[in-house]
Design a protein around this motif. Sequence first.
Motif, PDB file in Angstrom:
ATOM      1  N   LEU A  61       0.211   3.393   7.412  1.00 23.88           N
ATOM      2  CA  LEU A  61      -0.911   3.961   6.651  1.00 23.88           C
ATOM      3  C   LEU A  61      -0.841   5.493   6.636  1.00 23.88           C
ATOM      4  CD1 LEU A  61      -3.911   1.669   7.739  1.00 23.88           C
ATOM      5  CD2 LEU A  61      -2.559   1.544   5.650  1.00 23.88           C
ATOM      6  N   ALA A  62      -0.332   6.081   7.733  1.00 22.70           N
ATOM      7  CA  ALA A  62      -0.221   7.546   7.783  1.00 22.70           C
ATOM      8  C   ALA A  62       0.739   8.038   6.696  1.00 22.70           C
ATOM      9  CB  ALA A  62       0.256   8.002   9.159  1.00 22.70           C
ATOM     10  N   GLN A  63       1.812   7.270   6.485  1.00 21.88           N
ATOM     11  CA  GLN A  63       2.758   7.628   5.422  1.00 21.88           C
ATOM     12  C   GLN A  63       2.077   7.560   4.051  1.00 21.88           C
ATOM     13  OE1 GLN A  63       6.675   8.351   5.204  1.00 21.88           O
ATOM     14  NE2 GLN A  63       5.205   9.244   3.804  1.00 21.88           N
TER      15      GLN A  63
ATOM     16  N   LEU B 122       0.838  -1.201   0.000  1.00 21.54           N
ATOM     17  CA  LEU B 122       0.000   0.000   0.000  1.00 21.54           C
ATOM     18  C   LEU B 122       0.876   1.255   0.000  1.00 21.54           C
ATOM     19  CD1 LEU B 122      -2.998  -0.771   2.415  1.00 21.54           C
ATOM     20  CD2 LEU B 122      -2.961  -0.806  -0.081  1.00 21.54           C
ATOM     21  N   ARG B 123       1.894   1.241   0.858  1.00 18.15           N
ATOM     22  CA  ARG B 123       2.791   2.412   0.913  1.00 18.15           C
ATOM     23  C   ARG B 123       3.486   2.626  -0.430  1.00 18.15           C
ATOM     24  NH1 ARG B 123       4.952   0.605   5.386  1.00 18.15           N
ATOM     25  NH2 ARG B 123       7.037   0.364   4.529  1.00 18.15           N
ATOM     26  N   ALA B 124       3.943   1.514  -1.014  1.00 20.67           N
ATOM     27  CA  ALA B 124       4.653   1.607  -2.299  1.00 20.67           C
ATOM     28  C   ALA B 124       3.728   2.147  -3.386  1.00 20.67           C
ATOM     29  CB  ALA B 124       5.187   0.234  -2.696  1.00 20.67           C
ATOM     30  N   THR B 125       2.475   1.690  -3.387  1.00 18.53           N
ATOM     31  CA  THR B 125       1.520   2.157  -4.403  1.00 18.53           C
ATOM     32  C   THR B 125       1.248   3.644  -4.220  1.00 18.53           C
ATOM     33  OG1 THR B 125       0.515  -0.041  -4.435  1.00 18.53           O
ATOM     34  CG2 THR B 125      -0.768   1.741  -5.420  1.00 18.53           C
TER      35      THR B 125
ATOM     36  N   TRP C  68       1.129  10.568   1.262  1.00 16.11           N
ATOM     37  CA  TRP C  68       1.430  10.516  -0.172  1.00 16.11           C
ATOM     38  C   TRP C  68       0.154  10.530  -1.014  1.00 16.11           C
ATOM     39  CZ3 TRP C  68       5.594   6.252   0.874  1.00 16.11           C
ATOM     40  CH2 TRP C  68       6.806   6.886   1.212  1.00 16.11           C
ATOM     41  N   GLY C  69      -0.978  10.751  -0.376  1.00 22.43           N
ATOM     42  CA  GLY C  69      -2.216  10.986  -1.125  1.00 22.43           C
ATOM     43  C   GLY C  69      -3.168   9.809  -1.221  1.00 22.43           C
ATOM     44  N   MET C  70      -2.854   8.674  -0.591  1.00 20.41           N
ATOM     45  CA  MET C  70      -3.738   7.514  -0.728  1.00 20.41           C
ATOM     46  C   MET C  70      -5.037   7.719   0.057  1.00 20.41           C
ATOM     47  SD  MET C  70      -2.844   3.481  -0.164  1.00 20.41           S
ATOM     48  CE  MET C  70      -2.448   3.057  -1.856  1.00 20.41           C
TER      49      MET C  70
END
Length: 292
Positions: free
Chosen positions: A105-107, A73-76, A111-113
């Motif tokens: 998830l905060a990261q 998720l972070r990578a996406t 990044w806009g997720m």
Amino acid sequence: MNRTTDDAASPLQELRDDRLAAAGVRLLLKRDDLLHPTVPGNKWRKLLPNLAEARAAGQDTLLTFGGAYSNHLRATAAAGRESGLRTVGVVRGDELRGRPLNASLAQAADWGMEFDFIDRGTWRRRMSAEVLGELRRRHGPALVVPEGGSNAAGVRGCVPLGQELAGSGAEVVAVSVGTGGTLAGLAAGLAPQQRAIGFAALSHAPLDAETAALQVEAFGRRTSNWRIEEGYCFGGYGRSTRELVAFAEEFKAAHGIVLDLGYEAKALFGVFAELARGEFRPGTTVVAVLAG
Ligand SMILES: Cc1ncc(COP(=O)(O)O)c(C=O)c1O
């Protein structure tokens, strides 16, 4: 993303170690962990073709899935931000809805997720037409990427990883296995005399069958140049033991490289264990992929 797969070759680095010298075996590290500053190497290789596919299909949104601590998720989120695509992360566990986000998830949110938290029953049916239809109704049209980025496009994105090793002199390539996507693509890119060993990081999935199915989806057939070793998964995803932690600490002290405990440490532990069992003949060159 601004880079192309052509300039994505990662460095190879020889590891000096008494156990290797005694066995007459060379071990080279394929530093895919250095491919990108925020997107782990395996995700980079799998997401790049999916982003291209989204753009080609005129989609401006990528929708994907993961657990609350998912690297994927972070990578996406990072990849979407870099390439100007909107990202939606569907997270396992509706009990997390409305709670403060964990650091991972905060990261991704920074990044806009955008997130959608779903219950575990719905999670199990997440790739069904019914659930995907509902997700698209809630979030709009999107290119759907499965967990780990392991779909046909993602697997094909890992073929260059194998091709980059064709001239390495390696007979054996070791890589850790989560969904099997990296191994599936890597094995397809190897030269005919090379073989791959996947070290399972998960304990619950039929990884052989899943990896073979991914190859069939991506290439229309499976290759026979790989096997999966399940003996070094240390209890499964996210688990580790004192022995594994000690191994990673020694490795860091000796080589200055921090191994990811979920995947990389398990594969390298497995390589040294197989070395001790005499799996590699003197004169063999082994490549271990650090895919994080
Ligand atoms: C460091 C590392 N190595 C290997 C893998 C395995 O990737 P795959 O899911 O394609 O099997 C992952 C997956 O997240 C990873 O983070």
